[in-house]
Scaffold this active site. Structure first.
Site, PDB file in Angstrom:
ATOM      1  N   THR A   7       0.820  -1.209   0.000  1.00 28.21           N
ATOM      2  CA  THR A   7       0.000   0.000   0.000  1.00 28.21           C
ATOM      3  C   THR A   7       0.860   1.268   0.000  1.00 28.21           C
ATOM      4  O   THR A   7       1.805   1.382   0.768  1.00 28.21           O
ATOM      5  CB  THR A   7      -1.008   0.009   1.187  1.00 28.21           C
ATOM      6  OG1 THR A   7      -1.774   1.197   1.111  1.00 28.21           O
ATOM      7  CG2 THR A   7      -0.327  -0.062   2.541  1.00 28.21           C
ATOM      8  N   GLY A  10       3.716   3.031  -4.363  1.00 26.70           N
ATOM      9  CA  GLY A  10       3.858   3.666  -5.670  1.00 26.70           C
ATOM     10  C   GLY A  10       3.505   2.721  -6.812  1.00 26.70           C
ATOM     11  O   GLY A  10       3.958   2.904  -7.948  1.00 26.70           O
ATOM     12  N   THR A  13       1.362   4.447  -9.675  1.00 28.29           N
ATOM     13  CA  THR A  13       2.210   5.414 -10.380  1.00 28.29           C
ATOM     14  C   THR A  13       3.135   4.676 -11.354  1.00 28.29           C
ATOM     15  O   THR A  13       3.200   5.010 -12.543  1.00 28.29           O
ATOM     16  CB  THR A  13       3.058   6.206  -9.343  1.00 28.29           C
ATOM     17  OG1 THR A  13       2.183   6.723  -8.352  1.00 28.29           O
ATOM     18  CG2 THR A  13       3.848   7.318  -9.992  1.00 28.29           C
ATOM     19  N   ASP A  31      -7.345  -3.008  -6.745  1.00 26.12           N
ATOM     20  CA  ASP A  31      -8.240  -2.105  -6.005  1.00 26.12           C
ATOM     21  C   ASP A  31      -9.619  -1.963  -6.660  1.00 26.12           C
ATOM     22  O   ASP A  31     -10.556  -1.503  -6.013  1.00 26.12           O
ATOM     23  CB  ASP A  31      -7.607  -0.707  -5.878  1.00 26.12           C
ATOM     24  CG  ASP A  31      -6.643  -0.632  -4.708  1.00 26.12           C
ATOM     25  OD1 ASP A  31      -6.273  -1.691  -4.168  1.00 26.12           O
ATOM     26  OD2 ASP A  31      -6.260   0.497  -4.329  1.00 26.12           O
ATOM     27  N   ASP A  51      -7.866  -5.306   4.498  1.00 32.35           N
ATOM     28  CA  ASP A  51      -6.566  -5.735   3.980  1.00 32.35           C
ATOM     29  C   ASP A  51      -6.375  -7.246   4.015  1.00 32.35           C
ATOM     30  O   ASP A  51      -5.316  -7.751   4.394  1.00 32.35           O
ATOM     31  CB  ASP A  51      -5.452  -4.986   4.721  1.00 32.35           C
ATOM     32  CG  ASP A  51      -5.457  -3.506   4.342  1.00 32.35           C
ATOM     33  OD1 ASP A  51      -6.557  -2.923   4.229  1.00 32.35           O
ATOM     34  OD2 ASP A  51      -4.385  -2.935   4.122  1.00 32.35           O
ATOM     35  N   ARG A 130       2.373   8.779   3.504  1.00 31.37           N
ATOM     36  CA  ARG A 130       1.746   8.769   2.164  1.00 31.37           C
ATOM     37  C   ARG A 130       0.275   8.369   2.271  1.00 31.37           C
ATOM     38  O   ARG A 130      -0.581   8.937   1.615  1.00 31.37           O
ATOM     39  CB  ARG A 130       2.467   7.791   1.234  1.00 31.37           C
ATOM     40  CG  ARG A 130       3.807   8.313   0.745  1.00 31.37           C
ATOM     41  CD  ARG A 130       4.290   7.443  -0.412  1.00 31.37           C
ATOM     42  NE  ARG A 130       5.708   7.618  -0.673  1.00 31.37           N
ATOM     43  CZ  ARG A 130       6.425   6.844  -1.481  1.00 31.37           C
ATOM     44  NH1 ARG A 130       5.859   5.827  -2.089  1.00 31.37           N
ATOM     45  NH2 ARG A 130       7.703   7.072  -1.677  1.00 31.37           N
ATOM     46  N   ARG A 131       0.008   7.386   3.136  1.00 32.43           N
ATOM     47  CA  ARG A 131      -1.370   6.914   3.265  1.00 32.43           C
ATOM     48  C   ARG A 131      -2.269   7.996   3.850  1.00 32.43           C
ATOM     49  O   ARG A 131      -3.427   8.119   3.468  1.00 32.43           O
ATOM     50  CB  ARG A 131      -1.398   5.661   4.148  1.00 32.43           C
ATOM     51  CG  ARG A 131      -2.803   5.138   4.414  1.00 32.43           C
ATOM     52  CD  ARG A 131      -2.975   3.726   4.031  1.00 32.43           C
ATOM     53  NE  ARG A 131      -4.340   3.280   4.272  1.00 32.43           N
ATOM     54  CZ  ARG A 131      -4.851   2.176   3.780  1.00 32.43           C
ATOM     55  NH1 ARG A 131      -4.135   1.393   3.020  1.00 32.43           N
ATOM     56  NH2 ARG A 131      -6.110   1.847   4.018  1.00 32.43           N
ATOM     57  N   TYR A 136      -9.596   7.023   0.854  1.00 31.30           N
ATOM     58  CA  TYR A 136     -10.230   5.832   0.284  1.00 31.30           C
ATOM     59  C   TYR A 136     -11.739   5.934   0.508  1.00 31.30           C
ATOM     60  O   TYR A 136     -12.227   6.790   1.233  1.00 31.30           O
ATOM     61  CB  TYR A 136      -9.683   4.571   0.961  1.00 31.30           C
ATOM     62  CG  TYR A 136      -8.216   4.330   0.681  1.00 31.30           C
ATOM     63  CD1 TYR A 136      -7.814   3.629  -0.453  1.00 31.30           C
ATOM     64  CD2 TYR A 136      -7.230   4.811   1.528  1.00 31.30           C
ATOM     65  CE1 TYR A 136      -6.469   3.413  -0.734  1.00 31.30           C
ATOM     66  CE2 TYR A 136      -5.873   4.603   1.266  1.00 31.30           C
ATOM     67  CZ  TYR A 136      -5.515   3.902   0.136  1.00 31.30           C
ATOM     68  OH  TYR A 136      -4.191   3.688  -0.137  1.00 31.30           O
TER      69      TYR A 136
END
Ligand code: ATP
Ligand code: NNR
Length: 198
Positions: A7, A10, A13, A31, A51, A130-131, A136
């Site tokens: 998760t 990247g 990307t 996802d 998860d 980052r999360r 979400y």
């Protein structure tokens, strides 16, 4: 078939950039196969169990992968992509499926199909940061990263390492361009190898 995980490492990307560089490639993203929130159970702390493989329609994902394997040209056309001619002889054309997801190697029927496996890893604090900048649906409740996401990552990773070999580990702290260049080179070599084998 090539693949990525973890998760916020990247994956999306890198997969999108790779898809732009590789003719006749397309992406299947795990996802897109999450079950409806009402079908995802909670643990004893009230955290939704997103998860885990059970939170995903893996049978639907597998049937999409199977339809690419049966007829990649039609699969591309149905998505408004290619096919592009890259060799003089059409029967030497290589079609590439990029599968990206955070739990793709733990699902055995899918895992056994990959020609190359990549795992982008980042440390706890970077992953958490980052999360926290992502939203979400539904959004992560307070404490979700520490209480569910990271413990499940450690558990899933341990399981993966006990069943899968031949994974190329990538350092997700490296610049996006550097990751892309390294994977592109590796994938292009693999494509040439597959072309010569056929
Ligand atoms: N090499 C990199 N260096 C720094 N930041 C990056 C890098 N690659 C991606 N990012 C950033 O990290 C965030 C997550 O990236 P991305 O959506 O590609 O991850 P992901 O692994 O697909 O996440 P998830 O599947 O969990 O939603 C984005 O904000 C993205 O811009
Ligand atoms: N429906 C979704 O896409 C969704 C819902 C809730 C949580 N997540 C998170 O996505 C990550 C994988 O990319 C996992 O860590 C999930 O927690 C996704």
């Amino acid at each position: 078939m090539f693949s990525f995980r973890m998760t916020n490492g990247g994956k999306s990307t890198l997969s999108r950039s790779l898809h732009q560089q590789i003719p006749n490639s397309c992406i299947i993203a795990q996802d897109s196969y999450f079950k409806d929130d009402s079908a995802v159970p909670e643990d004893s702390n009230g955290f939704k169990q997103y998860d885990i493989l059970d939170a995903l329609h893996m049978d639907t994902m597998m049937s999409d992968v199977d339809s690419w394997r049966r007829d990649p040209e039609t699969f591309l056309r149905q998505r408004g992509l290619g096919p592009e001619r890259t060799t003089p002889s059409a029967d030497r054309e290589v079609f590439v499926l990029i599968v990206e997801g955070f739990l793709i190697f733990n699902y055995r029927p899918l895992n056994e199909l990959f020609d190359k496996r990549y795992f982008i890893q980042i440390p706890y604090d970077v992953c958490k940061r980052r999360r926290s900048s992502r939203v979400y649906t539904p959004p992560d409740p307070p404490g979700y990263f520490e209480g569910h996401v990271w413990p499940m990552y450690l558990k899933n990773r341990q399981e993966m390492e006990s069943i899968v070999s031949g994974i190329v580990f990538l350092d997700g702290l490296k610049p996006k361009e550097e990751l892309l260049a390294a994977v592109c080179k590796d994938v292009c070599q693999e494509i040439e190898r597959l072309r010569e084998k056929d």
